[in-house]
Design an enzyme around this catalytic site. Structure first.
Site, PDB file in Angstrom:
ATOM      1  N   ASP A  64     -23.940  36.901 -93.761  1.00 56.90           N
ATOM      2  CA  ASP A  64     -23.189  38.096 -94.498  1.00 56.90           C
ATOM      3  C   ASP A  64     -22.501  39.059 -93.386  1.00 56.90           C
ATOM      4  O   ASP A  64     -23.103  39.676 -92.358  1.00 56.90           O
ATOM      5  CB  ASP A  64     -24.179  39.030 -95.199  1.00 56.90           C
TER       6      ASP A  64
ATOM      7  N   ASP B 227     -25.960  34.855-105.662  1.00 54.73           N
ATOM      8  CA  ASP B 227     -26.366  35.840-104.599  1.00 54.73           C
ATOM      9  C   ASP B 227     -26.775  36.880-104.775  1.00 54.73           C
ATOM     10  O   ASP B 227     -25.951  37.908-105.728  1.00 54.73           O
ATOM     11  CB  ASP B 227     -25.125  35.745-103.718  1.00 54.73           C
TER      12      ASP B 227
END
Length: 223
Positions: free
Chosen positions: A38, A178
């Site tokens: 991320d 996610d």
């Protein structure tokens, strides 16, 4: 025809940064399928997460694929920096709302031999990204608002996932989950056709069990 394997990706922003190499080695030995990276710029989301150097470090430690999730404004301006650190088989996800011309950015990813993906926020409709679904190969559906680990699951996202699963074959993409990924989510949505799940603090990191036992337990649930 054999059953399609469900993929599990480790959300590395949740890893123990006191020894990142040890974490990568342990997860790889446990059978993780890929590493989810991320990247946040503090503008598109109100947080900073992993960096280009973190990405390069993990890429050097494993031959497993990397899934790079860019939560940044105007990724077209910096996409080459990330492409240069990756190899074929890796993925880059962008958020369509963060770019004036997201198809242009995705084409750069495609031209580099990297798998193109888009991430869809909870509040983003399928209609908003419909045309781009024909370009992207991987659709990362956010079941929480992006930017921070440990958030609550937003149940209305389940209907969006079911709609995407209905159209995925015609457009030739795969659907990934996610956010707030629990054993229940895997058990409920893997049989419907969700191809992979990003595992974070809800189920993988910070637990009393070793990674190999956790992943074995998850896989057993969907066999």
């Amino acid at each position: 025809m054999g059953k399609t394997k469900v993929e599990f990706m480790a959300s590395m922003m949740c890893a123990d940064y006191r020894n990142l190499e040890k974490e990568v080695r342990a997860l790889e030995a446990a059978g993780i399928d890929s590493f989810h990276i991320d990247i946040m710029d503090g503008r598109y989301v109100n947080n900073y997460a992993m960096s280009l150097n973190d990405l390069a470090c993990i890429r050097s430690l494993t031959d497993k694929p990397l899934d790079v999730h860019l939560m940044v404004e105007h990724p077209n301006n910096t996409i080459e920096l990330f492409i240069k650190k990756l190899k074929k088989g890796d993925t880059i996800y962008i958020h369509p709302e963060a770019e004036y011309h997201p198809s242009t950015t995705l084409q750069k990813v495609i031209d580099a031999g990297i798998t193109p993906g888009i991430a869809i926020n909870p509040g983003t409709s399928i209609e908003y990204v419909y045309e781009i679904l024909r370009i992207a190969k991987k659709i990362l559906v956010m079941s929480v608002n992006p930017g921070n680990a440990g958030q609550m699951y937003l149940p209305y996202v389940g209907e969006k996932i079911k709609r995407l699963l209905e159209i995925r074959r015609d457009m030739k993409f795969n659907v990934y989950w996610d956010g707030a990924c629990s054993m229940d989510r895997v058990r409920d949505y893997a049989p419907l056709g969700v191809r992979g799940f990003v595992l974070g603090t809800t189920i993988l990191f910070g637990k009393d069990k070793p990674y190999d036992q956790i992943l074995a337990d998850i896989r057993k649930e969907i066999e």
